[in-house]
Design a protein around this motif. Structure first.
Motif, PDB file in Angstrom:
ATOM      1  N   CYS A   5       0.824  -1.212   0.000  1.00  0.00           N
ATOM      2  CA  CYS A   5       0.000   0.000   0.000  1.00  0.00           C
ATOM      3  C   CYS A   5       0.858   1.262   0.000  1.00  0.00           C
ATOM      4  O   CYS A   5       1.737   1.427   0.848  1.00  0.00           O
ATOM      5  CB  CYS A   5      -0.927  -0.013   1.225  1.00  0.00           C
ATOM      6  N   ALA A  41      -6.488   3.763  -5.073  1.00  0.00           N
ATOM      7  CA  ALA A  41      -7.203   3.356  -3.860  1.00  0.00           C
ATOM      8  C   ALA A  41      -7.438   4.557  -2.952  1.00  0.00           C
ATOM      9  O   ALA A  41      -6.846   5.625  -3.127  1.00  0.00           O
ATOM     10  CB  ALA A  41      -6.406   2.278  -3.115  1.00  0.00           C
ATOM     11  N   ASP A  81     -10.581  -3.783   0.340  1.00  0.00           N
ATOM     12  CA  ASP A  81      -9.634  -4.863   0.039  1.00  0.00           C
ATOM     13  C   ASP A  81      -8.839  -5.284   1.267  1.00  0.00           C
ATOM     14  O   ASP A  81      -8.070  -6.246   1.201  1.00  0.00           O
ATOM     15  CB  ASP A  81      -8.678  -4.420  -1.065  1.00  0.00           C
ATOM     16  N   THR A 128     -10.255  -0.054  -3.027  1.00  0.00           N
ATOM     17  CA  THR A 128      -9.850   0.174  -4.421  1.00  0.00           C
ATOM     18  C   THR A 128     -11.036   0.750  -5.192  1.00  0.00           C
ATOM     19  O   THR A 128     -12.194   0.505  -4.853  1.00  0.00           O
ATOM     20  CB  THR A 128      -9.378  -1.118  -5.087  1.00  0.00           C
TER      21      THR A 128
END
Length: 524
Positions: free
Chosen positions: A234, A257, A302, A318
């Motif tokens: 991330c 995201a 997610d 996302t």
């Protein structure tokens, strides 16, 4: 003046049809309701009788939905006069069908009285009698279903999503009969909205059972489920300034995201920390559930990660594709006077309906949102324009299950966020959070959508919370009807003034019938 003359003309047109012609129809609808209600209130039934009652309850809910669509409207325009003429044309057929339905329900009275009292013929004859009555009642049910389906084909319900109505209305306000209703819905419906809502409810119950197990065992270790995201996957990017630090844009495995933060107190230990960890895990699973209904307008979660250095969790969502860049919030577009891609009236109705339906589904699944405000309504962009018809509800950082034993975290105090919160949910001490408070926040958004102006612009520093609530109510009563129509305004008022909590049925059912359905009819 012209509008008043038009309204008088419509009423004269309605009077010329003769509203009294429908009195027998209304009496038959009330008679059917009494017959259904007698079954609805029964408790302690065995499986066969529970399923029978569940089917009758579902029949009643759909019939009442149809009645609201065709016999609960005001005569305000030429369309309503046309509806009256259509009703008169088919009135004889409707009376015949409803009379037959009423007689069939009455024919089940012996079995109903047995279900209520347990009294039946004794000995061997008792079992034969019960089996015979059940068989007869099942045949009657099939005949009633056939009659009502014919009625709905003749005069189709006006609800924009009849399946959503069936799922949400039928799963509330039925006490111990809810399990049987779920069983019937699963076995008889192939509609995605129904199966998705049922799956969401089942997932929520399962997650809560798992959380209770963890609390009981005092398992204070960090969650290790598959939704925990490793930091390497991330990338946390720029802040969404409209969110006041609660949301950032970024990427997950290279895909666009959104990261939403959930702060916590690092001093929490024991049961309190276990409950927090479990709630984070459960919320991530609920928003990740791939079988949730499409009508629940939330982004796909997610996973999540712990950011202990800043004492916060990050939920990672996302973005659906195709999408141009990052989404834009409702608060941002209505607060930007230079923004030139304005929604049409019909698109504003769609925004309101989609958000209301999402709240109803979320509550049906057993969760409260707690942070409903225009900052937490997002739109994706295509061709440089927001996709108005598909709003997304975000900002779940303080969401929690709607249960008596659930601890309730108090959102951080912020004047620009507090104006969306019910007065009773602010300050110290404050009342336990409940559905009514989510409805109030939704009402505030409805005021914003109507005027296409943030309510922050009309708030004056130092205004007491009750005074500002009165200002919102006055706006909904005096200005919103001019901009959005009387039906929209009345739905807004019901969210703001708390009257939904005073209905005989559940507040959740009242919200769907008196607010969501009304908004839905505006776009149909």
């Amino acid at each position: 003046m012209a509008d008043e003359l038009s309204l008088i003309g419509y009423r004269i047109g309605a009077a010329s049809i003769g509203l009294g012609v429908f009195s027998t129809t209304i009496d038959l609808l009330h008679a059917c309701k009494r017959g259904y209600d007698a079954w609805r209130g029964l408790e302690g039934l065995d499986r066969d009788l529970s399923i029978l009652r569940a089917k009758l309850v579902l029949q009643q809910d759909l019939l009442e939905q149809w009645q609201r669509d065709w016999y609960g409207f005001a005569v305000t325009d030429s369309v309503s006069v046309t509806k009256l003429r259509l009703l008169k044309e088919h009135n004889g057929t409707v009376e015949l069908a409803l009379g037959s339905v009423h007689n069939l329900i009455d024919g089940m009275v012996s079995l109903r009285e047995f279900a209520h009292s347990g009294r039946a013929p004794s000995g061997i004859e008792r079992a034969k009698w019960i089996a015979s009555e059940l068989d007869t009642s099942r045949k009657s049910l099939n005949e009633i279903t056939s009659l009502l389906e014919g009625l709905y084909r003749l005069l189709p319900p006006r609800s924009p999503n009849l399946e959503a109505a069936q799922a949400i209305i039928s799963l509330n306000d039925h006490g111990e009969g809810s399990d049987a209703i779920e069983t019937v819905l699963r076995s008889t419906s192939r509609q995605a909205i129904i199966s998705g809502t049922l799956n969401l409810r089942r997932a929520e119950r399962s997650l809560q059972q798992e959380l209770q197990r963890r609390v009981t065992e005092m398992n204070n270790g960090p969650p290790t489920v598959e939704l925990v995201i490793t930091p390497a996957r991330c990338q946390v990017g720029e802040e969404d300034k409209i969110s006041a630090g609660f949301r950032r844009f970024g990427k997950l495995d290279g895909r666009p995201a959104i990261i939403e933060w959930k702060k916590y107190d690092r001093r929490w230990q024991g049961i309190k920390r276990t409950e927090l960890d479990g709630r984070i895990k459960n919320l991530a699973h609920l928003l990740h559930n791939e079988s949730k209904p499409e009508e629940l307008r939330v982004l796909q979660c997610d996973g999540y990660f712990d950011n202990p250095a800043d004492s916060r969790y990050g939920f990672v969502f996302t973005l659906p594709q195709p999408s141009e860049g990052y989404p834009i919030s409702l608060r941002e577009v209505i607060g930007d006077k230079s923004f030139d891609h304005l929604p049409t009236l019909e698109e504003r109705y769609q925004i309101a309906y989609s958000l209301g339906l999402s709240i109803a589904i979320l509550h049906t699944a057993g969760w409260l949102h707690k942070s409903i405000r225009s900052h937490n309504v997002l739109f994706l962009k295509q061709s440089k324009r927001p996709v108005w018809c598909r709003p997304y509800l975000v900002g779940f950082d303080y969401s929690r299950p709607d249960g008596r034993d659930e601890s309730s975290e108090k959102p951080e105090q912020s004047k620009r966020f507090d104006i969306y919160r019910h007065p009773l949910s602010q300050g110290t001490p404050n009342e336990r959070y409940r559905k009514e408070f989510d409805y109030y926040s939704f009402g505030a958004i409805l005021v914003e959508i109507a005027g296409w102006r943030p309510i922050w612009d009309v708030w004056a520093d130092g205004t007491p919370v009750e005074t500002f609530k009165a200002q919102l109510l006055a706006t909904a009563e005096q200005k919103v009807p001019h901009r959005m129509g009387r039906d929209y305004a009345e739905a807004t008022l019901k969210c703001l003034n708390g009257e939904l909590a005073r209905r005989d049925c559940s507040e959740q059912k009242a919200f769907f019938i008196e607010v969501v359905e009304v908004l839905g009819r505006l776009i149909s």
